[in-house]
Design an enzyme around this catalytic site. Structure first.
Site, PDB file in Angstrom:
ATOM      1  N   LEU A 190       0.848  -1.202   0.000  1.00 53.88           N
ATOM      2  CA  LEU A 190       0.000   0.000   0.000  1.00 53.88           C
ATOM      3  C   LEU A 190       0.877   1.244   0.000  1.00 53.88           C
ATOM      4  O   LEU A 190       0.469   2.287   0.487  1.00 53.88           O
ATOM      5  CB  LEU A 190      -0.927  -0.002   1.221  1.00 53.88           C
ATOM      6  CG  LEU A 190      -2.059  -1.030   1.217  1.00 53.88           C
ATOM      7  CD1 LEU A 190      -2.916  -0.889   2.476  1.00 53.88           C
ATOM      8  CD2 LEU A 190      -2.944  -0.892  -0.019  1.00 53.88           C
ATOM      9  N   CYS A 222       8.710  -8.452 -13.348  1.00 50.64           N
ATOM     10  CA  CYS A 222       7.571  -9.362 -13.181  1.00 50.64           C
ATOM     11  C   CYS A 222       6.201  -8.702 -13.319  1.00 50.64           C
ATOM     12  O   CYS A 222       5.412  -9.096 -14.185  1.00 50.64           O
ATOM     13  CB  CYS A 222       7.668 -10.054 -11.829  1.00 50.64           C
ATOM     14  SG  CYS A 222       9.067 -11.170 -11.766  1.00 50.64           S
TER      15      CYS A 222
HETATM   16  N1  LIG Z   1      13.169 -12.082 -11.300  1.00 54.29           N
HETATM   17  C1  LIG Z   1      12.334 -12.380 -10.333  1.00 54.29           C
HETATM   18  O1  LIG Z   1      12.330 -11.738  -9.298  1.00 54.29           O
HETATM   19  C2  LIG Z   1      11.354 -13.513 -10.479  1.00 54.29           C
HETATM   20  C3  LIG Z   1      10.627 -13.935  -9.363  1.00 54.29           C
HETATM   21  C4  LIG Z   1       9.690 -14.979  -9.508  1.00 54.29           C
HETATM   22  C5  LIG Z   1       9.510 -15.577 -10.746  1.00 54.29           C
HETATM   23  N2  LIG Z   1      10.230 -15.139 -11.809  1.00 54.29           N
HETATM   24  C6  LIG Z   1      10.062 -15.852 -13.090  1.00 54.29           C
HETATM   25  O2  LIG Z   1      11.156 -16.779 -13.207  1.00 54.29           O
HETATM   26  C7  LIG Z   1      11.605 -16.861 -14.557  1.00 54.29           C
HETATM   27  C8  LIG Z   1      13.073 -16.497 -14.641  1.00 54.29           C
HETATM   28  O3  LIG Z   1      13.205 -15.138 -14.297  1.00 54.29           O
HETATM   29  P1  LIG Z   1      14.641 -14.478 -14.061  1.00 54.29           P
HETATM   30  O4  LIG Z   1      14.428 -13.046 -13.772  1.00 54.29           O
HETATM   31  O5  LIG Z   1      15.390 -15.328 -13.105  1.00 54.29           O
HETATM   32  O6  LIG Z   1      15.234 -14.709 -15.555  1.00 54.29           O
HETATM   33  P2  LIG Z   1      16.449 -14.081 -16.324  1.00 54.29           P
HETATM   34  O7  LIG Z   1      15.938 -13.749 -17.660  1.00 54.29           O
HETATM   35  O8  LIG Z   1      17.144 -13.063 -15.494  1.00 54.29           O
HETATM   36  O9  LIG Z   1      17.466 -15.320 -16.456  1.00 54.29           O
HETATM   37  C9  LIG Z   1      17.197 -16.464 -17.195  1.00 54.29           C
HETATM   38  C10 LIG Z   1      18.525 -17.187 -17.465  1.00 54.29           C
HETATM   39  O10 LIG Z   1      18.238 -18.406 -18.157  1.00 54.29           O
HETATM   40  C11 LIG Z   1      19.268 -18.633 -19.113  1.00 54.29           C
HETATM   41  N3  LIG Z   1      18.778 -19.572 -20.128  1.00 54.29           N
HETATM   42  C12 LIG Z   1      17.803 -19.368 -21.033  1.00 54.29           C
HETATM   43  N4  LIG Z   1      17.619 -20.478 -21.768  1.00 54.29           N
HETATM   44  C13 LIG Z   1      18.495 -21.406 -21.305  1.00 54.29           C
HETATM   45  C14 LIG Z   1      18.790 -22.754 -21.642  1.00 54.29           C
HETATM   46  N5  LIG Z   1      18.128 -23.398 -22.608  1.00 54.29           N
HETATM   47  N6  LIG Z   1      19.762 -23.389 -20.977  1.00 54.29           N
HETATM   48  C15 LIG Z   1      20.446 -22.762 -19.995  1.00 54.29           C
HETATM   49  N7  LIG Z   1      20.202 -21.489 -19.616  1.00 54.29           N
HETATM   50  C16 LIG Z   1      19.244 -20.830 -20.267  1.00 54.29           C
HETATM   51  C17 LIG Z   1      19.589 -17.248 -19.642  1.00 54.29           C
HETATM   52  O11 LIG Z   1      20.854 -17.215 -20.255  1.00 54.29           O
HETATM   53  C18 LIG Z   1      19.493 -16.405 -18.362  1.00 54.29           C
HETATM   54  O12 LIG Z   1      20.744 -16.311 -17.730  1.00 54.29           O
HETATM   55  C19 LIG Z   1      10.657 -15.962 -15.346  1.00 54.29           C
HETATM   56  O13 LIG Z   1       9.602 -16.742 -15.831  1.00 54.29           O
HETATM   57  C20 LIG Z   1      10.159 -14.976 -14.315  1.00 54.29           C
HETATM   58  O14 LIG Z   1       8.897 -14.460 -14.643  1.00 54.29           O
HETATM   59  C21 LIG Z   1      11.169 -14.141 -11.705  1.00 54.29           C
HETATM   60  O1  LIG Z   2       3.610  -0.935  -1.847  1.00 59.20           O
HETATM   61  C1  LIG Z   2       4.297  -1.062  -2.872  1.00 59.20           C
HETATM   62  C2  LIG Z   2       5.053  -2.217  -3.165  1.00 59.20           C
HETATM   63  C3  LIG Z   2       5.786  -2.274  -4.342  1.00 59.20           C
HETATM   64  N1  LIG Z   2       5.778  -1.222  -5.201  1.00 59.20           N
HETATM   65  C4  LIG Z   2       6.536  -1.317  -6.467  1.00 59.20           C
HETATM   66  O2  LIG Z   2       6.223  -2.556  -7.088  1.00 59.20           O
HETATM   67  C5  LIG Z   2       7.340  -3.043  -7.829  1.00 59.20           C
HETATM   68  C6  LIG Z   2       7.617  -4.489  -7.483  1.00 59.20           C
HETATM   69  O3  LIG Z   2       8.082  -4.562  -6.159  1.00 59.20           O
HETATM   70  P1  LIG Z   2       8.297  -5.975  -5.416  1.00 59.20           P
HETATM   71  O4  LIG Z   2       7.085  -6.771  -5.510  1.00 59.20           O
HETATM   72  O5  LIG Z   2       8.838  -5.694  -4.078  1.00 59.20           O
HETATM   73  O6  LIG Z   2       9.489  -6.583  -6.293  1.00 59.20           O
HETATM   74  P2  LIG Z   2       9.652  -7.779  -7.333  1.00 59.20           P
HETATM   75  O7  LIG Z   2      11.029  -8.272  -7.136  1.00 59.20           O
HETATM   76  O8  LIG Z   2       9.240  -7.316  -8.682  1.00 59.20           O
HETATM   77  O9  LIG Z   2       8.663  -8.972  -6.840  1.00 59.20           O
HETATM   78  C7  LIG Z   2       7.384  -9.208  -7.398  1.00 59.20           C
HETATM   79  O10 LIG Z   2       7.482  -9.969  -8.582  1.00 59.20           O
HETATM   80  C8  LIG Z   2       8.151 -11.241  -8.391  1.00 59.20           C
HETATM   81  C9  LIG Z   2       8.283 -11.890  -9.761  1.00 59.20           C
HETATM   82  O11 LIG Z   2       7.134 -12.569 -10.159  1.00 59.20           O
HETATM   83  C10 LIG Z   2       7.347 -12.092  -7.425  1.00 59.20           C
HETATM   84  O12 LIG Z   2       7.984 -13.347  -7.256  1.00 59.20           O
HETATM   85  C11 LIG Z   2       7.209 -11.353  -6.111  1.00 59.20           C
HETATM   86  O13 LIG Z   2       6.399 -12.125  -5.219  1.00 59.20           O
HETATM   87  C12 LIG Z   2       6.568  -9.995  -6.363  1.00 59.20           C
HETATM   88  O14 LIG Z   2       6.497  -9.252  -5.146  1.00 59.20           O
HETATM   89  C13 LIG Z   2       8.490  -2.092  -7.530  1.00 59.20           C
HETATM   90  O15 LIG Z   2       8.643  -1.178  -8.603  1.00 59.20           O
HETATM   91  C14 LIG Z   2       8.045  -1.337  -6.275  1.00 59.20           C
HETATM   92  O16 LIG Z   2       8.566  -0.041  -6.216  1.00 59.20           O
HETATM   93  C15 LIG Z   2       5.052  -0.076  -4.924  1.00 59.20           C
HETATM   94  O17 LIG Z   2       5.037   0.879  -5.707  1.00 59.20           O
HETATM   95  N2  LIG Z   2       4.322  -0.023  -3.754  1.00 59.20           N
END
Ligand SMILES: NC(=O)c1ccc[n+]([C@@H]2O[C@H](COP(=O)([O-])OP(=O)(O)OC[C@H]3O[C@@H](n4cnc5c(N)ncnc54)[C@H](O)[C@@H]3O)[C@@H](O)[C@H]2O)c1
Ligand SMILES: O=c1ccn([C@@H]2O[C@H](COP(=O)(O)OP(=O)(O)O[C@H]3O[C@H](CO)[C@@H](O)[C@H](O)[C@H]3O)[C@@H](O)[C@H]2O)c(=O)[nH]1
Length: 445
Positions: free
Chosen positions: A248, A258
């Protein structure tokens, strides 16, 4: 257990490292040689508090390894975790090409029974697609499961080691039992679901959190018009357990790797089923407009922005990360440059990543907060880094040519500003100005 994690982005790397810290043998695979080389030297390719220490510890104890050899990693493991990227296609749909390639490579590498877990965020039905692809390339038996990831950047290690819940979408009892055993040291809240529901839980959770943010930002915009204070309003709302106090915080809207892509993807998933997800479309629209409040407030204070020097503090989409994917800073700085402003920008760690992605060259990147602010006509805070919170408004006032501070993350309180002559515009709180005309908070550019 022996695990192979495919992809060393935030999710693959952090979960691989944390699983090894729990005593599993983990090999993390990436196709990018430079990333694997860095990791083999114990250097984390991403800035994530606490991660590098855990990489060193678990590498030294022999439980954690890194490779580009996917086939070998798969063959030596019992559980394969897919954590490759699922970025947006131009129409907002999730691009599944990395998933499909990984599934093909896994299929070509299988040598005996494995459990293949998808941690990437994928549209409903994708795990079934993964199963079909693997079956096409392999005769060996395998089970698929969906275990979506909920970590946040900046607190990824903590979130992974102490998650609110674990979702396991699986069909066979064997896969369920094995995955419950793997995850049980992390949380007591393990919910086993069918695979499609697990896939949907991830999108629904992100969409709901994004909705909370857009909702509070709209309330903030109304607070500005009626003279209420959003921080007090959010605090008062948050005490209601049904609402909850998290997510909030009003500001310049959400960015990151994401929320922007997952909200768009869910709109597309619904649309493909002929369902018009009106609420989520509005959430996205409100979020996009919110960032331009910075420009509107600047114009209210300075009028024409051409030839004005504007300092920007914060380029990453949130603090404690060097990730700039979909950071509001891109569009805000672009809008400033379009208006002929001179931009000086500083971020504690994200500047290099921002420079690589921002195509316009006119921005002057600074090495410190002071260097950016000195002799600027206004300072805009776009990310709430604690480094900025520790700089007093008096100091800021002494650096600026004109005393204009736009705080896009509400990091200062009215009391902090009391001793200054700063014109202070924040989000959803009364402006502190010297008789400058009132501004319209909700206008499209
Ligand atoms: N970044 C986050 O905070 C977060 C959190 C929750 C879920 N997710 C989800 O998780 C997934 C990954 O996100 P990320 O931010 O970690 O990804 P990213 O894009 O930062 O990294 C993905 C990695 O996978 C590698 N890769 C791709 N194809 C490959 C293959 N065939 N073999 C080996 N390596 C390979 C790439 O080179 C890259 O280093 C996405 O679907 C995202 O939506 C991300
Ligand atoms: O009260 C809030 C909370 C967050 N944000 C913004 O929202 C964005 C996302 O923030 P946050 O959720 O903390 O970071 P992420 O690392 O993007 O994580 C989200 O996205 C990930 C990828 O899917 C999920 O795994 C997490 O649960 C989810 O919180 C940022 O720009 C924050 O500045 C706000 O403006 N107000």
């Amino acid at each position: 257990m022996r695990l192979a994690v495919i992809g060393t982005g935030y999710v693959g790397l952090v979960s691989g490292v944390c699983f090894s810290d729990l005593g599993n043998d983990v090999v993390c695979v990436d196709k990018l040689e430079n990333k694997v080389d860095m990791l083999l030297q114990g250097i984390s390719p991403i800035y994530e508090p606490g991660l590098e220490e855990l990489i060193h510890k678990n590498k030294e104890q022999g439980r954690l390894n890194f490779t580009t050899n996917l086939a070998e990693a798969v063959q030596k493991s019992e559980i394969i975790i897919i954590a490759v990227g699922t970025p947006s296609l131009p129409n907002g749909q999730a691009n599944l090409s990395f998933i499909e390639d990984a599934a093909k490579e896994i299929g070509q590498s299988l040598n005996n029974f494995k459990i293949i877990v998808t941690k990437s965020t994928v549209p409903v039905g994708t795990n079934e697609k993964i199963k079909q692809i693997i079956s096409k390339y392999s005769q060996f038996p395998f089970e698929i499961a969906s275990v979506p990831e909920f970590l946040r950047e900046g607190t990824a290690v903590q979130d992974t080691l102490h998650p609110d819940r674990i979702i396991i979408g699986a069909t066979s009892d064997y896969a369920k039992e094995k995955l419950i055993k793997l995850h049980s040291p992390l949380s007591e809240n393990i919910l086993v679901t069918d695979i499609r529901s697990a896939e949907m839980i991830k999108y629904a959770s992100n969409a709901f959190l994004a909705t909370k943010i857009s909702f509070i930002n709209e309330i903030a915009n109304i607070c500005e018009k009626v003279g209420a204070d959003i921080t007090q309003v959010a605090s008062g709302m948050g005490y209601d357990k049904r609402i909850g106090s998290s997510f909030l915080k009003a500001g310049i809207g959400y960015g990151g790797s994401c929320f922007p892509k997952d909200t768009q993807a869910l709109i597309q998933i619904a649309g493909q089923m002929d369902y018009d997800f009106k609420l989520l479309k509005s959430v996205v629209e409100v979020n996009h407009e919110q960032r331009f409040n910075i420009i509107r407030k600047l114009e209210a204070l300075l009028g024409d922005l051409s030839e004005r020097t504007i300092a920007i503090w914060g380029l990453s989409f949130k603090p404690e990360t060097d990730d700039v994917r979909d950071a509001p800073a891109f569009e805000i700085i672009n809008a400033l440059l379009q208006r002929g402003a001179k931009v000086r920008a500083y971020d504690p760690i994200a500047t290099e990543n921002f420079k690589k992605c921002f195509t316009r060259e006119e921005v002057q990147y600074c090495l410190g907060a002071q260097e950016a602010a000195v002799q600027a006509d206004a300072l805009c805070i776009l990310t709430e880094w604690s480094e900025f919170k520790n700089i007093s408004p008096e100091m800021i006032e002494s650096w600026l040519t004109e005393p204009n501070l736009i705080d896009g993350r509400n990091i200062y309180s009215q009391e902090d500003l009391a001793k200054t002559k700063l014109n202070y515009y924040s989000i959803g709180r009364p402006n502190l100005n010297k008789g400058v005309k009132e501004i319209e908070p909700v206008l499209l550019l």
